[in-house]
Design a protein around this motif. Sequence first.
Motif, short mmCIF file in Angstrom:
data_model
loop_
_atom_site.label_atom_id
_atom_site.label_comp_id
_atom_site.label_asym_id
_atom_site.label_seq_id
_atom_site.Cartn_x
_atom_site.Cartn_y
_atom_site.Cartn_z
N UNK A 94 0.49 -1.34 -0.09
CA UNK A 94 0.18 -0.36 0.40
C UNK A 94 0.83 1.39 -0.18
N UNK A 95 1.43 1.19 0.83
CA UNK A 95 2.60 2.44 0.95
C UNK A 95 3.06 2.58 -0.19
N UNK A 96 4.02 1.69 -1.15
CA UNK A 96 4.46 1.88 -2.24
C UNK A 96 3.59 1.91 -3.33
N UNK A 97 2.15 1.87 -3.31
CA UNK A 97 1.70 1.99 -3.96
C UNK A 97 0.96 3.42 -4.19
N UNK A 98 0.76 3.77 -2.64
CA UNK A 98 0.18 4.96 -2.95
C UNK A 98 1.02 6.14 -2.05
N UNK A 99 2.24 6.02 -1.20
CA UNK A 99 3.16 6.36 -0.79
C UNK A 99 4.24 6.80 -2.22
N UNK A 100 4.63 6.24 -2.51
CA UNK A 100 6.04 6.19 -3.40
C UNK A 100 6.96 5.89 -2.26
N UNK A 101 6.78 5.27 -1.24
CA UNK A 101 7.87 4.76 -0.15
C UNK A 101 8.81 3.86 -0.49
N UNK A 102 10.37 4.01 -0.42
CA UNK A 102 10.89 3.40 -1.01
C UNK A 102 10.47 1.90 0.13
N UNK A 103 10.48 0.31 -0.51
CA UNK A 103 9.97 -1.18 -0.17
C UNK A 103 11.53 -1.35 1.17
N UNK A 104 11.21 -2.28 2.08
CA UNK A 104 12.03 -2.65 2.74
C UNK A 104 12.48 -3.48 2.07
N UNK A 105 13.64 -3.55 3.00
CA UNK A 105 15.05 -4.66 2.60
C UNK A 105 14.01 -6.36 2.70
N UNK A 106 14.35 -6.93 1.56
CA UNK A 106 13.32 -8.34 1.21
C UNK A 106 14.45 -9.36 3.03
N UNK A 107 14.01 -10.26 3.34
CA UNK A 107 15.14 -11.33 4.81
C UNK A 107 13.75 -12.37 4.16
N UNK A 108 15.25 -13.57 3.82
CA UNK A 108 14.42 -14.93 3.82
C UNK A 108 16.24 -15.79 3.87
N UNK A 109 15.40 -16.99 4.69
CA UNK A 109 16.98 -17.58 4.26
C UNK A 109 16.09 -19.20 4.90
N UNK A 110 17.15 -20.17 4.20
CA UNK A 110 16.55 -21.04 3.73
C UNK A 110 18.44 -22.33 3.99
N UNK A 111 17.87 -23.00 5.49
CA UNK A 111 18.56 -23.88 5.59
C UNK A 111 18.64 -25.91 4.88
N UNK A 112 19.77 -26.25 5.06
CA UNK A 112 19.88 -26.87 3.62
C UNK A 112 21.02 -28.47 3.35
N UNK A 113 20.70 -29.84 3.18
CA UNK A 113 21.89 -30.28 2.77
C UNK A 113 22.05 -29.83 1.36
N UNK A 114 23.01 -30.62 1.33
CA UNK A 114 23.90 -30.18 0.07
C UNK A 114 23.54 -31.08 -1.05
N UNK A 115 22.27 -29.70 -1.95
CA UNK A 115 21.71 -30.68 -3.13
C UNK A 115 22.04 -28.78 -3.65
N UNK A 116 22.32 -29.90 -4.75
CA UNK A 116 22.49 -28.69 -5.96
C UNK A 116 21.29 -27.60 -6.46
N UNK A 117 20.64 -28.82 -6.67
CA UNK A 117 19.07 -28.12 -6.80
C UNK A 117 18.27 -27.31 -6.00
N UNK A 118 18.81 -27.37 -4.68
CA UNK A 118 18.22 -26.01 -3.90
C UNK A 118 18.98 -25.17 -4.16
N UNK A 119 20.18 -24.23 -4.71
CA UNK A 119 20.88 -23.40 -5.07
C UNK A 119 20.36 -23.18 -6.16
N UNK A 120 20.05 -24.07 -7.18
CA UNK A 120 18.88 -23.54 -8.64
C UNK A 120 17.95 -22.87 -8.68
#
Length: 299
Positions: free
Chosen positions: A78-104
């Motif tokens: 809403x802020x981005x649409x109507x107030x032209x506010x700068x979006x907050x930095x996105x956060x996300x994390x994943x923990x995985x066994x050693x699978x190449x497809x997880x990196x892909x």
Amino acid sequence: MTLQQLKYVIETANRGSINEAAKRLFISQPSLSNAIRDLEEELQITIFERTNKGISLSKEGAEFLGYARQVVEQAELLEGRYLNAKPSPQHFSVSTQHYAFAVNAFVSLVKEYGQDEYELALRETKTYEIIEDVKTLRSEIGILYLNEFNGKVINSLLKAANLQFQSLLTAKPHIFISINNPLAKQSIVTIDQLQHFPYLSFEQGEYNSFHFSEEILSTLSHKKSIRVNDRATLFNLLIGLNGYTISTGVLSADLNGNEIIPVPLDCEETIQVGWISHKNASLSKLGAAYIEALKQAII
């Protein structure tokens, strides 16, 4: 309850520390602690368990965090649409066994959803630590495998941590070997044919039991065995020593080149690879997108 309080909870969960979150939010640690306590008292729930070792999300807190993220994401839209506010930095994390497809899948996620600012984490780590990371919401999603041998132990840990397992694929075991390995031209290999080659597996630290192994058939004995901590080292040893490891057979030439190939293993076992998350927490936008990217990566 205010939008600011929701942002405080999200940042504290992301950091796993009130002190670190306070620094990122440019407020004092007591102010942040008081704001979270006020919210807990208003809602009559405990969001964070507090101990001498620090804080961790409660079961109620994990559920609350899922809703809080959705509310904050919608508010930012809403802020981005109507107030032209700068979006907050996105956060996300994943923990995985050693699978190449997880990196892909992670690469695809960043390419599609990466903004000018983001703070993401991809942790290729030990099996027990994957469960702990998701339990404490250090990571939103964990990727690991189950089979008949380890399922009882792993499922017991997931249940105790209030986590759920969702299957991504069921695969027949393959070995990963160098294209120069004498077995590389075979359509299928047997366990007996592997006995003279170095067996490579991932170190599991203090939880180095058979049930936490990333490789099936972990109880088999090997004449030559090497444990490693990272996928790059394992791949180098596959090439340099003509070693082998046992995995799903899903391999990406884009990320790993053409020097490593999968060959089917003559074995009745199956590998069920899936993702884990909190039962009571809804996936974030990036979490849901990552799951879709995973599904595409294993096709």
